[in-house]
Structure formats: C-alpha cells, structure tokens
Design a protein around this motif. Structure first.
Motif, PDB file in Angstrom:
ATOM      1  N   GLY A  70       0.819  -1.212   0.000  1.00  0.00           N
ATOM      2  CA  GLY A  70       0.000   0.000   0.000  1.00  0.00           C
ATOM      3  C   GLY A  70       0.850   1.258   0.000  1.00  0.00           C
ATOM      4  N   ALA A  71       1.911   1.260   0.816  1.00  0.00           N
ATOM      5  CA  ALA A  71       2.792   2.428   0.876  1.00  0.00           C
ATOM      6  C   ALA A  71       3.505   2.655  -0.452  1.00  0.00           C
ATOM      7  N   GLU A 105       8.436   7.264   5.304  1.00  0.00           N
ATOM      8  CA  GLU A 105       8.990   6.111   6.021  1.00  0.00           C
ATOM      9  C   GLU A 105       9.404   5.004   5.064  1.00  0.00           C
ATOM     10  N   ASN A 106       8.599   4.809   4.039  1.00  0.00           N
ATOM     11  CA  ASN A 106       8.763   3.649   3.168  1.00  0.00           C
ATOM     12  C   ASN A 106       9.569   3.947   1.912  1.00  0.00           C
ATOM     13  N   GLY A 107       9.841   5.232   1.673  1.00  0.00           N
ATOM     14  CA  GLY A 107      10.437   5.605   0.399  1.00  0.00           C
ATOM     15  C   GLY A 107      11.905   5.938   0.467  1.00  0.00           C
ATOM     16  N   SER A 108      12.369   6.576  -0.595  1.00  0.00           N
ATOM     17  CA  SER A 108      13.769   6.974  -0.734  1.00  0.00           C
ATOM     18  C   SER A 108      13.824   8.488  -0.893  1.00  0.00           C
ATOM     19  N   GLY A 109      14.949   8.967  -1.405  1.00  0.00           N
ATOM     20  CA  GLY A 109      15.089  10.398  -1.644  1.00  0.00           C
ATOM     21  C   GLY A 109      14.040  10.924  -2.597  1.00  0.00           C
ATOM     22  N   ASN A 110      13.594  10.070  -3.507  1.00  0.00           N
ATOM     23  CA  ASN A 110      12.565  10.474  -4.458  1.00  0.00           C
ATOM     24  C   ASN A 110      11.251  10.795  -3.750  1.00  0.00           C
TER      25      ASN A 110
END
Length: 305
Positions: A70-71, A105-110
């Motif tokens: 979902g994230a 929380e779930n992502g990166s720099g993007n």
C-alpha cells in the motif's frame, strides 16, 4: 472508472479495516484488485450515501497504507493525497497526513522530492495549525519525517523569515493555539537528532519559547509551553543548546516572581532542576550566575508555597 455499489464497498472496507491482526501485502493486493485506489479516493470525494461510509473507508485506507504494498502505491497517487490534505473532512485530512508519513517512512530520496516539489508541505502546515487534535498530530509526524533528509531540512529551514513557511513567520501570524502547535513541532524536530536540533537553534527558533515564557498573560498557554520545555530538557542532546539561550534565566525569573501563578512557578522549578541535574551542564553555561541564581530561586519558591 468502473462504478461500485456503495453498500458493497462499505462492507468490504469495513471487513478489511476490522480484520484481526496485521493485514499483509497479499490481502492488500486482493482488496485493491477488487477496489483500486482511484475508486476509493473517488468514493471519499463524493457525498456518502451510507452512514459511517467515510469513517470505514478511511480506516480501510489507513490499514492499506500500513502495508508495504500500500505504501509503495502512494507516490503514484500524490495528486489524491494533495486533494485529501485540502478536504473538508478532518478524518480525510488526517488520513492524507498519515499517507505522507508512510511515503517518507517507506520511500527513498525520491519520496522526499515528491513533497518538496509540491504544495504538500504548505498543506501539512495548514493541517498542523488549523486541524483538530488528531489531524494536527498526524501533520506533525509527517513534518518530522521530512527532517530525516537533507532535502527535507531545506524545506523546514528555508533561512528566509519572509518565507510563508518559515516557522518564525508562521508563529507570529497564527492564533495562540497555533503558536503552541508550532512550538510542539519544534520540540519534535529537536528530538530527531543533534544536527536537526542545531538547525532549530541556529534558526533562532528557540526564541519563540523565550517569548512565550516572557509573556505570561495566559496561564494555560504558559503551562503548555513549560510542558514543552520539560520535554526539551529530557532530550539527551539538548543540554548544550538550551544552555546557550536565555531559557534558564527566564525560568529563574519565573520562579522568583511571587505574582506568578504557583503552578507555573513549581513547574519551572522542576524544569530547572531537570536541566541543572545534567552532569555536563557546567561545561556549557558561560555565565555561572545562571546556575547560582537557580537554587536561590528554588529555595525562595519553597518558602512561599
């Protein structure tokens, strides 16, 4: 877009939201195969035809976003998140704030770039200042998440007091409750790391706390500010930076002022004791009179309680 019966969607959303235990990615994929995210977002924007429809759908989406699958879908649905942050419903705005938190929380720099390159941060500030308690707390958590990256730090500390998102500028323009929420955000940011705390200090944001301690016209506001200061005193890396401010002197002044409410003075005494009990406090205080005056003020308070 394919249409779904509201009752059918409500039943499925309620079942998903109330499922015991943690929902996994498999269950999330199965649900979204039946009811894709655009359908759920579209349903939230329409006038509900079934009682409690919005609450059940929001609870369902919260559980969807808690899963990794979902994230992972949030970045491609940022337009819906942005619309959600401007919704007329507190629960929908709260959901959108939580979606931003999960994105970070779930992502990166993007993921941070998606926030930086949009109006999301400004909308989060609106939720922080104007939302109800739950919405404001969710917005605060999302903003705190931005402090974990260099790009986010640039957004949080623009370095221009004329910038509408500058926290000093924001605090001077909002209501007393809004100012308290900005101060609470500063405490949250201060707790992230010593480097973020240094940015808070170097941006002169702690002067907002000093101003509120100086202006003690509202006992409730003053007490809330003291509670926030107590939280600051508990942060391990706060000692050095707090000792460079006038906060200790202001606490001493508050303790010694017999015209000040006793509750405020006793709370100030507790905070002073907390700060001065730190093993390394003497290393950082330039003016030793700051330390010497505090025990005298505490003794004065004890004699007059």
């Amino acid at each position: 877009m394919e249409q779904y019966d509201s009752k059918q969607l409500l039943e499925a959303a309620s079942e998903f939201a109330n499922h015991p235990g943690v929902q996994n990615d498999v269950a999330t994929r199965d649900f979204l195969d039946r009811f894709p995210l655009p359908v759920l977002f579209d349903a939230l924007q329409k006038e509900p035809l079934v009682p409690n429809f919005e609450n059940h759908l929001v609870a369902c989406l919260e559980r969807i976003f808690r899963t990794n699958h979902g994230a992972s879908l949030i970045p491609q649905n940022m337009s819906f998140v942005q619309v959600g942050l401007q919704a007329g419903s507190h629960v929908v705005r709260c959901l959108a704030c939580k979606a931003v938190s999960r994105l970070l929380e779930n992502g990166s720099g993007n993921s941070v770039q998606l926030v930086v390159g949009s109006e999301v941060y400004t909308l989060l500030l609106d939720c922080l200042i104007d939302g109800n308690e739950e919405e404001s707390a969710a917005a605060m958590d999302a903003i705190k998440g931005l402090a974990c990256s260099p790009q986010g730090m640039t957004l949080l500390f623009p370095g221009d007091i004329k910038n509408s998102t500058d926290l000093r500028c924001l605090a001077t323009k909002c209501s007393p409750l809004g100012r308290v929420r900005v101060l609470a955000l500063l405490v949250k940011l201060f707790s992230v790391s010593s480097s973020v705390a240094s940015m808070v200090y170097n941006s002169n944001l702690l002067s907002l706390l000093e101003s509120e301690l100086t202006n003690r016209t509202d006992v409730l506001i003053s007490l809330t500010v003291l509670e926030l200061l107590y939280e600051l005193a508990e942060i391990k890396h706060a000692t050095e930076l707090l000792s460079k401010t006038n906060l200790i002197k202001l606490l001493c002044s508050l303790i010694s002022d017999i015209t000040t409410d006793t509750i405020l003075r006793s709370r100030a005494m507790l905070i002073s004791g907390r700060l001065l009990s730190k093993e390394n406090i003497a290393m950082f205080i330039d003016d030793i009179s700051k330390i010497r005056s505090t025990p005298k003020a505490i003794k004065f308070l004890l004699l007059h309680l």
